[in-house]
Design an enzyme around this catalytic site. Structure first.
Site, short mmCIF file in Angstrom:
data_model
loop_
_atom_site.label_atom_id
_atom_site.label_comp_id
_atom_site.label_asym_id
_atom_site.label_seq_id
_atom_site.Cartn_x
_atom_site.Cartn_y
_atom_site.Cartn_z
CB THR A 103 -0.90 0.04 1.23
OG1 THR A 103 -0.10 -0.24 2.37
CG2 THR A 103 -2.02 -0.97 1.13
CB THR A 179 3.81 -4.73 6.64
OG1 THR A 179 2.40 -4.98 6.54
CG2 THR A 179 4.08 -3.25 6.49
CG ASP A 180 0.94 -9.58 5.44
OD1 ASP A 180 0.76 -8.58 6.18
OD2 ASP A 180 0.02 -10.33 5.06
CE LYS A 258 2.18 -6.85 9.87
NZ LYS A 258 1.43 -6.89 8.63
#
Ligand SMILES: [Zn+2]
Lengths: 450, 639
Positions: A103, A179-180, A258
């Protein structure tokens, strides 16, 4: 333009010759609706037509009630003022932004709500003008992928591009990434890129940039600052350090994980303090044990060989004999176990592991605790595992060990070579000592800022 | 202020009512929709950003500067707010209970419920939403039959939206604002009428009627701020103004009156500017002059203090505008105040000084003449002076200059804020509808099943039906019934009246309305008293464990400390029978001669003495009965 509707709604709209974003007049019962035909996501039913009315609201109209559809006007491309052109400034370091997707590298079209990839650095500078003060930013579109769809084979493409940019004079490179799986890519770049001359900074956002509250502003500013002036020549992740828009951490790529599905400060540094914190004004070093920029210019080399067929397997109470065999027989060439506690697996599968190791498939052991190191000498189970030939990876994170094993196998390592590679630190992914201040994970340097 | 002829002025008013719903959960998370009164448990600092080109045509540079400098702080509660309010997790599905209440209201008003409700994001960058947008969904549209009657004609409904309430503002500064997150996400109905209202009083009447219909559902919140009105006001030749946040019904007509007056006066200023030969282009390149040096020796403390802190003094020349800045546009508000609002909003400055209010603020006539002379102006001209850092002062004066240009054309469209006296102040330019886009994190909801469920159950009674039922069934006066409705206590009243025997419905109703209103008028925070505590108090009275007279004192204590148990309070506020007997014995003894002399005729005197001791702790009828018995016994024994 096409028509994104299916089934009943599609028949109705097609017969009126309507396409997405056309201006329509729809008569339904006693009402007449006028508005722009909005595309309909696949997961929704085929029984409603969605119009964006002149007051800005979308409404869904039941196809059963519609007696007529009339096209009043054709879709017009959305108008938007173009962002100001930015010309490079002398004396500023050059920082390319390699775009892989996510994104962070897209923008919203307010008339449709669709989020599209950005195409020029001006568009990012439009949102984050601060970065133009820090560096001459350029855009290097490489792929447009959600990070969960990035395959190990693609890490090499990113590594090659980063090396190319550094070798042509970039002060540092920013990699815009979903980010995953950002910490997997960061680990891969750390292991693949040799002789780094500057920071390789992975950055993303947890709140998409179509929201005024996006974390991308702080993250991108901090990332460009680190790429432009940071002293470290390592692959790092730069993301929010707290839920406030106060500062970002610089986390060594092979130490990052994460730890939250949605918070801004989802990334944490595991088993060591973050390398630095970046505020609006400066980079403050917290952990000086990092590789510095070389004083002499050197050539950055990307060693991108990889064996993608490595499985990452959790030990859990229900794991039975045969599970790992099934993994192996589906073609995987290496296994990383995220064991329980000190690295254990149930006693009942230790023999099976022994057989897998004997067949030439390495089994590396990490801990699903994440914090702390694996120790297989303490309990009988661990000792049996060692006898079975597993490779304990100390305090290497399970994901990092997975990437590392892919690299090792990709380089054709086996036997003792491979064991040595996996049990010694290559780029800081494994340490002899863990500082007492590395845990609890809420690093006390202000992470939980009120 | 004499009323204007509103028909002749072409006054047009529309109302938007915002009503908080009393649902079990918030609109997009499972948190309780509760307002807190204690300090938040943690504070989070955030900024909001909208890209340069998204800011649109309204001086993007200035707005952008204002925007990027601002820091917002949000106070969260670890036990009643969650990651959703903090914008740290995606919203949960739309609260169907809230949607059901909205649909119920729409059907009561004969509105057309949309078949599938879509949640939208409306960009709001004042910090009142952590996301930078407000989630809102259009639930129903007005049709031919959706109108309410007023004494001056029908007022049609245009839209009903279900929205999330914004965060509660604690304080605001030019650098940012502090908000509490307890209020963010409480479901809110926004009910908008067409611009059918033609007079200030009709606006009040329409708002009252709509408010009563909302309350008739029995599923709305009550208390301060739970309902507020926005007004759209224009006069012929003027422009639509969106006036935000009128909380009191009684202020509505005054706000409309004063806004009409403001537009009339702005049009007069425009006419005067035209007759002086001024047009927007007269100010296109109005000059700004740095007069920091000129004012360095000023007699004005205000000026000296600012300059000593490093501020610049910038002067904007407004040729031909002499006397117009001092023109009153609303009672005690001048055209200069309108300019000042722009300077504050766009430049973040504390205010402006203008030539029509000088000499003043310590600036002498001599200094004024000097400024006029240095600026090359004479007294038919005007100027505006700003004391601030160079950058802010420039932004402020540029906003002032643009506002003066607009004045030559008439009334600009604005979003304005209602002030306590009924005046309005500039907040921001009127937003377009463009900055609304789909909330992709929330799936649309098909309304058919809910509509059928509501229709099968039957719609709530309309307010006039409710009132007549309360009057005939419970013997309440119409006033008392209306008070119950206006205070949102009908459901509670009916529950108490059916559950607690031994209290008259009138007494219950007046306790829940007049008693609470009276205490609120004294400044008692009655909104803090939980419903359950009100009901327990009434039950204690019914059981004879608390004197009616003690009720206000119990409520006072509960308002101070809502955690208290009314039963414990009753014990301390109620006198035991033994204590009462002892007091009566003592008074009888002290007054024995009078009783011997005049007999029962002394009753009033003794009653007064006893009551002066026990008032508020024992029911007067109990005292009267016991005293009478005791007097009779005394007189009997003497015979
Ligand atoms: Zn919540």
């Amino acid at each position: 333009m096409n028509l994104s509707y299916s089934g009943r709604a599609r028949e109705l709209l097609e017969s009126a010759g309507a396409k997405d974003y056309d201006l329509l007049r729809v008569t339904a019962g006693r009402r007449i609706y006028e508005g722009i035909l909005m595309p309909r996501p696949e997961i929704l039913d085929d029984l409603h037509v969605v119009l964006k009315m002149s007051n800005g609201y979308n409404v869904g109209i039941d196809v059963e009630k519609i007696s007529s559809v009339e096209v009043l006007g054709r879709a017009r491309p959305p108008e938007r003022p173009s962002p100001p052109r930015v010309s490079p400034r002398e004396g500023l370091p050059s920082v390319p932004i390699v775009v892989t997707g996510g994104t962070i590298a897209s923008r919203v079209d307010y008339s449709t709500g669709a989020v599209k990839p950005t195409e020029t650095p001006e568009e990012l500078i439009d949102l984050v003008p601060e970065i133009a003060e820090l560096a001459n930013v350029s855009y290097v579109p490489l792929m447009a992928k959600l990070s969960e769809d990035i395959r190990p084979e693609e890490w090499g493409r990113i590594a090659n591009k980063v090396a190319e940019e550094l070798n042509s004079g970039a002060s540092g490179v920013v990699v815009a990434h979903g980010t995953d799986t950002m910490h997997y890519t960061a680990s891969a770049l750390a292991l693949m890129l040799e002789g780094l001359t500057g920071p390789v900074v992975l950055v993303g956002s947890q709140r998409s940039i179509d929201r005024p509250s996006t974390d991308a502003v702080l993250n991108v500013t901090a990332a460009v600052r680190v790429a432009a002036e940071g002293p470290m020549a390592e692959s790092v992740i730069v993301m929010h350090g707290s839920t406030s828009d106060d500062f970002a951490w610089v986390i060594r790529g092979v130490r990052a994980r994460k730890m939250h599905t949605s918070r801004r400060d989802a990334f944490m540094s595991v088993n060591e303090a973050p390398l630095a914190r970046v505020t609006e004004k400066s980079i403050e070093i917290l952990n000086p044990r990092f590789r510095r920029r070389p004083s002499e210019p050197t050539e950055v080399v990307a060693r991108v060989e990889i064996e993608p067929r490595v499985a990452l397997v959790h030990a859990w109470p229900g794991i039975e004999r045969g599970f790992l065999e099934a993994v192996v027989s589906s073609g995987y060439r290496g296994i990383v176990m995220a064991g329980t506690g000190l690295g254990h697996v149930p006693n009942r599968i230790v023999d099976e592991i022994g057989a897998i190791v004997d067949s030439g498939i390495p089994v590396v052991v990490t801990s699903q605790c994440l914090f702390g190191r694996v120790d297989l000498k303490v309990y009988a189970t661990g000792r049996r595992m060692l006898q079975a030939g597993v490779i304990p990876a100390a305090d290497t994170l399970p994901e990092v060990a997975t990437v590392k094993l892919m690299v090792a196998l990709g380089r054709g390592m086996e036997g003792e070579d491979l064991r040595r590679f996996m049990t010694t630190s290559q780029v800081g992914e494994l340490t002899e000592t863990i500082s007492p201040s590395a845990y609890p994970p809420c690093f006390s340097g202000g992470a939980r800022v009120g | 202020m004499a009323d204007l002829d509103y028909r002749e002025l072409g006054l047009r008013v529309g109302i938007e009512i915002h009503q908080r719903l009393a649902t079990r959960e918030k609109l997009f998370c499972h948190c309780p929709p509760l307002m807190r009164h204690d300090e938040p448990h943690l504070w989070v600092r955030r900024r909001l950003r909208v890209s340069y080109s998204e800011l649109g045509s309204i001086d993007p540079a200035a707005r952008f500067e204002t925007l990027r400098a601002r820091v917002f702080e949000y106070g969260a509660y670890s036990d009643s707010t969650c990651e959703v309010e903090l914008d740290e997790a995606p919203p949960l599905p739309l609260n169907l209970e809230a949607l059901e209440v909205s649909i119920e209201v729409a059907l009561m008003l004969n509105m057309d419920v949309v078949d599938e409700v879509h949640v939208m994001r409306k960009i709001v960058v004042d910090g009142s939403n952590t996301t930078g947008f407000q989630r809102t969904a259009l639930v129903a549209l007005g049709g031919e039959k959706s109108a309410i009657e007023t004494s001056e004609g029908d007022v049609r409904l245009s839209t009903l939206c279900l929205e999330e309430e914004s965060a509660y503002i604690v304080e605001t500064t030019p650098q940012g604002a502090r908000y509490r997150l307890d209020r963010l996400g409480i479901p809110l109905i926004e009910l908008a009428t067409g611009a059918d209202i033609r007079s200030p009083d009709q606006a009040r009447e329409a708002a009252l009627k709509l408010g009563r219909i909302l309350r008739a559902t029995g599923r709305v919140q009550r208390g301060i701020g739970s309902i507020r009105q926005d007004l759209n006001v224009s006069v012929e030749g003027g422009a639509r103004q969106e006036i935000k946040g009128v909380q009191e019904l009684d202020l509505i007509s005054e706000v409309v009156r004063r806004e009409a007056l403001r537009q009339v006066n702005l049009l007069r200023i425009r006419d005067e500017m035209r007759s002086r030969g001024l047009s927007p282009s007269s100010f296109e390149s109005a000059e700004t002059l740095d007069v920091t040096e000129h004012l360095s020796g000023s007699k004005s403390k205000l000026v000296r203090r600012s300059l000593s802190r490093g501020s610049k003094a910038l002067l904007l020349k407004l040729p031909g505008m002499g006397g117009l800045l001092g023109r009153e546009v609303q009672p005690n508000r001048r055209f200069g105040t309108e300019l000042s609002d722009y300077a504050k909003v766009f430049g973040g400055v504390a205010g402006i000084l203008h030539s029509d209010e000088l000499p003043g603020y310590g600036i002498t006539e001599q200094e004024l003449s000097y400024l006029y002379r240095e600026a090359g102006l004479d007294r038919s001209d005007a100027f505006v002076l700003v004391l601030a850092s160079g950058e802010k002062a420039k932004l402020a004066l540029d906003a002032v200059r643009r506002r003066v240009m607009q004045a030559a054309l008439g009334v600009p469209e604005e979003t304005r804020r209602a002030l306590p006296d009924g005046n309005t102040a500039f907040m921001r330019p009127l937003p377009g509808s463009a900055r609304m886009y789909p909330e992709t994190d929330v799936l649309p909801v098909v309304t058919g099943p809910l509509v059928r469920k509501i229709l099968a159950r039957g719609l709530p009674e309309m307010p006039d039906r409710v009132i007549s039922r309360l009057v005939t069934h419970y013997g309440l006066t119409e006033d008392l019934a209306n008070m119950l409705l206006d205070d949102g206590r009908i459901a509670q009243f009916e529950r108490v009246a059916s559950e607690i025997s031994g209290l008259s419905p009138r007494f219950i109703a007046s306790t829940l309305t007049s008693t609470l209103r009276g205490l609120a008028g004294e400044g008692v925070a009655v909104h803090r008293i939980p419903d359950s505590a009100l009901e327990t108090t009434l039950r204690l009275v019914a059981e004879g464990r608390l004197a009616k007279e003690a009720i206000p004192n119990v409520f006072r204590k509960l308002a101070e400390n809502p955690e208290l148990d009314p039963s414990d309070l009753a014990a301390s506020l109620t006198m035991s029978e033994e204590e009462l007997d002892e007091i009566i014995r003592r008074v009888l003894y002290e007054e024995r001669e009078v009783v011997q002399r005049v007999g029962m005729r002394a009753f009033g005197r003794l009653m007064g003495r006893v009551m002066s001791v026990v008032r508020g702790r024992v029911d007067g009828s109990v005292v009267s009965r016991k005293l009478r018995a005791a007097m009779e016994e005394m007189m009997g024994s003497q015979k």
